[in-house]
Design an enzyme around this catalytic site. Structure first.
Site, PDB file in Angstrom:
ATOM      1  N   VAL A  20      -2.441  -4.252   5.178  1.00  0.00           N
ATOM      2  CA  VAL A  20      -1.070  -4.736   5.332  1.00  0.00           C
ATOM      3  C   VAL A  20      -0.191  -3.705   6.049  1.00  0.00           C
ATOM      4  CG1 VAL A  20       1.014  -5.468   4.099  1.00  0.00           C
ATOM      5  CG2 VAL A  20      -1.242  -6.140   3.229  1.00  0.00           C
ATOM      6  N   ASP A  21       0.554  -4.170   7.057  1.00  0.00           N
ATOM      7  CA  ASP A  21       1.555  -3.311   7.701  1.00  0.00           C
ATOM      8  C   ASP A  21       2.962  -3.620   7.200  1.00  0.00           C
ATOM      9  OD1 ASP A  21      -0.425  -2.153   9.196  1.00  0.00           O
ATOM     10  OD2 ASP A  21      -0.091  -3.445  10.952  1.00  0.00           O
ATOM     11  N   THR A  22       3.185  -4.898   6.848  1.00  0.00           N
ATOM     12  CA  THR A  22       4.527  -5.334   6.442  1.00  0.00           C
ATOM     13  C   THR A  22       4.462  -6.037   5.084  1.00  0.00           C
ATOM     14  OG1 THR A  22       5.156  -5.631   8.751  1.00  0.00           O
ATOM     15  CG2 THR A  22       6.516  -6.747   7.102  1.00  0.00           C
TER      16      THR A  22
END
Lengths: 305, 305
Positions: A20-22
């Site tokens: 996950v980045d966001t």
């Protein structure tokens, strides 16, 4: 369809975290329960920041502006920044301003609180109703002179309004009944809002009189979760990759459906408004999260490794 | 299915008139439009009385008691008797008293007006809320101390309430949320009420917040037209033969559906809330009256023969 995995091990947490980045985070039920921060969550937020993840707080509560939310986070000792906060009040103002290009010479009639008014002011939309004490009065008889036509009204926007009454409903209804060009907007359609271990009628319930009275004639545009308008507004501002995002929430109907509707993976947390039975049977909901975990705070174990 | 006959000739009027012993008459839109009596209707009512027909005025308006309706009829110069009047306020009181056997030591929390309170008083049911000024106040903040539990409450009854506000909705919701034995009753579910050539949010719209907030948990019992509870209450009191009765009304969803649901023939009048297109196409409603006439006043022609 197989039931969604219930994450319990540090390896499972790490695998998801790394993908996950966001992080799109619902607030009440995920970060805190009313005045109490969920155990471990402060550590988890710090982990996210240390790893350079983007954090966006996504809430349907329409009574607070971003600034008010920032104050709430400060009081709870949670690091947060105004630009990370996306409430349905702000989303509604953004939608009216950017998507509707709401005319500068028109006004929106508000059923809502100061937080909603503040966000409309911030984007330069003229408003009336809302917290105006003139409209928060009981009309003792059915005197229809209270509902005159007003050609300056270009929209009716309903959120949570503790000052709901017949004068406001009558005015809002009359504007919508008389002019099909008057926009009909709801900040969100939450049936109830949870607080202090119980629930009370929510924004969706307070706009129900208008929706019901106008049924078959006018359909409202609903901004908040699970509607795509909210996601569009967030993406327009934050430009993240939905494939590398995760929506974390405690509510199947709002949070999880919201992620599913935009092909964003979802993580359901327990301890909020959803019971395990609604996911794992005997009669599971059609709205299926990608992952389930007891608490977002459980990811704090990753800080020790 | 063939469209219903549109009656236009004295012969058609007479055949129908002679086949009816009991006329169930909606009021607003049939007998009068607001303060104006429909032309010819006084003559038609006299024809009915002269021929020994039974007349029952059946209205969903829950703001008036039978006594108040009698006063309205008097002012309009229409002969009518209290025992001929069956409003949803009275029907609700009768339902609670006779069908529910509502306990004498319990109270009903009322969202409604004085007419509803008067009818509850008339059958000896204890009540609170309603027109009590203590509850018709704006709560400026979400202070949940306004919604304490109250074990004396045995029912919530919603009608049209010009004093609708968050305090009343919050109280009513809390009683229903906490105790499945608390009855949930609506006088009627009319979306709007028509007046002076326009419409405003009606009883059904004002109870919509509770219905929506409790959806999936509590279903209300709705008393007024088109529900059978209303017909059962009328028949219990008036003992007429449904086969020799005729329900006359201007509203497909309430009046006509009401008759159809109890195998009572129906006569739709124009000039109220229904357009001819809704009966004769191009996309007619599924709710089909037995007969249609321009106005109940048209039967006045029978006085001349």
């Amino acid at each position: 369809m197989a039931p969604p995995p219930f994450l319990t091990s540090p390896e499972q947490y790490k695998e998801l975290f790394d993908s996950v980045d966001t992080f799109l985070l619902d607030c009440d039920g995920v970060i805190y329960h009313g005045p109490v921060v969920v155990e471990g969550v402060k550590t988890v937020l710090q982990l996210m920041r240390d790893a350079g993840k983007k954090i966006i707080f996504v809430t349907n509560n329409a009574t607070k502006s971003r600034k008010m939310y920032k104050t709430t986070f400060d009081k709870l000792g949670i690091e947060a920044y105004e630009e990370e906060i996306f409430g349905s009040a702000y989303a509604s103002a953004v939608y009216m301003s950017r998507i509707l290009n709401f005319p500068k010479d028109k006004r929106v009639y508000v059923l809502g609180e100061k937080g909603l008014e503040d966000e409309l002011d911030a984007v330069g939309i003229q408003r009336c109703g809302g917290t105006d004490p003139e409209d928060r009065v009981f009309i003792p008889s059915m005197d229809f002179s209270h509902f005159p036509a007003d050609p300056t009204i270009g929209a009716v926007l309903c959120g949570f309004d503790s000052g709901i009454n017949y004068k406001k409903l009558g005015k809002a209804y009359s504007y919508l009944r008389d002019d099909p060009n008057v926009h009909f907007l709801l900040t969100n359609q939450d049936r109830v809002f949870p607080t202090s271990g119980t629930t009370y009628p929510g924004s969706g319930s307070l706009s129900a009189p208008l929706v019901f009275a106008l049924q078959g004639k006018r359909e409202p545009t609903v901004i908040g979760k699970p509607n795509k308008h909210m996601m569009d507004a967030i993406i327009a501002e934050h430009h993240f990759d939905p494939k590398r995002a995760l929506m974390v929430g405690d509510n199947l109907l709002t949070d999880i459906a919201f992620g599913l509707g935009s092909d964003v993976r979802t993580l359901l947390v327990m301890g909020g408004v959803t019971h395990k039975d609604q996911v794992y049977g005997p009669e599971p909901s059609d709205i299926r999260p990608t992952f389930v975990v007891e608490s977002l705070g459980d990811f704090a174990v990753l800080a020790k490794n």
